[in-house]
Design a protein around this motif. Sequence first.
Motif, mmCIF file in Angstrom:
data_model
loop_
_atom_site.group_PDB
_atom_site.id
_atom_site.type_symbol
_atom_site.label_atom_id
_atom_site.label_comp_id
_atom_site.label_asym_id
_atom_site.label_seq_id
_atom_site.Cartn_x
_atom_site.Cartn_y
_atom_site.Cartn_z
ATOM 1 N N ALA A 212 -32.706 -5.991 -31.351
ATOM 2 C CA ALA A 212 -31.324 -6.289 -30.955
ATOM 3 C C ALA A 212 -30.615 -7.107 -32.032
ATOM 4 N N GLY A 213 -31.333 -8.054 -32.623
ATOM 5 C CA GLY A 213 -30.749 -8.859 -33.689
ATOM 6 C C GLY A 213 -30.403 -8.026 -34.913
ATOM 7 N N GLN A 214 -31.273 -7.075 -35.268
ATOM 8 C CA GLN A 214 -30.997 -6.217 -36.417
ATOM 9 C C GLN A 214 -29.818 -5.282 -36.132
ATOM 10 N N LEU A 215 -29.737 -4.772 -34.910
ATOM 11 C CA LEU A 215 -28.595 -3.931 -34.538
ATOM 12 C C LEU A 215 -27.292 -4.719 -34.611
ATOM 13 N N GLU A 216 -27.343 -5.984 -34.229
ATOM 14 C CA GLU A 216 -26.155 -6.840 -34.295
ATOM 15 C C GLU A 216 -25.709 -7.035 -35.746
ATOM 16 N N ILE A 217 -26.667 -7.169 -36.661
ATOM 17 C CA ILE A 217 -26.338 -7.309 -38.080
ATOM 18 C C ILE A 217 -25.631 -6.051 -38.591
ATOM 19 N N VAL A 218 -26.152 -4.881 -38.219
ATOM 20 C CA VAL A 218 -25.535 -3.623 -38.650
ATOM 21 C C VAL A 218 -24.121 -3.499 -38.089
#
Length: 232
Positions: A212-218
Amino acid sequence: MPRAAAQSRASDDTPLLSIGQVLAKLSPEFPDLSPSKLRFLEERQLVSPARTESGYRKFSHADLERVRFILTMQRDHYLPLKVIRGYLVDLDAGRTPELPGGTVPAPSMLSSERKLTKDELIREAGANAMLLGDAVSASLIVPAEVYGDDALAVLKSLVELQRSGIEPRHLRGFRAAAERELGLIENALMPVARRKDASSRARAAEMAREIAGQLEIVRSSLIRSALTRLDS
């Protein structure tokens, strides 16, 4: 043991807590917390409880607040444990680090999430009942007897967006996008989720937050890129 945690424990005269007592204090805020999750945090060197001669873990008040901080950062900011651990290492070393999204208070200063009635939520957000109703209809806020800080932050944002002519009905696609992301996370976790042991469940929960954190970065990067095009 991190230096700050060791110092806090040495100066803390309050009785040490067992795993069961820690769960009793934190479970109202974090219903999914389990003994395996606490052991998992220790394995990742985020918390270092004391041990009795028999090997039982004993948590100080500082340990309790540290666990509360970690769980709050995971739940409210979707931060992976490696990011939280880096922050805590810097904090223990006497530095004043920042986490993505801004400065975060030290674990011992972090307060519990408030519980707001509908009227309190509307008043603190500077909103009105119609805007809250529209937010619920657009699936941006889940209706409840009491609301937490997350709902308050969303409603405050909706108040500001409304001033720019953006209404909750314009954001209906946000819920669908969130559900699509959830589907991606569930598919990625499938190999781990098939295992039924407590360790695997804790690992799956951590992986979900990391993804979820990586998706938020994208997502944030795409928005910043779009804004750059607008500026040019």
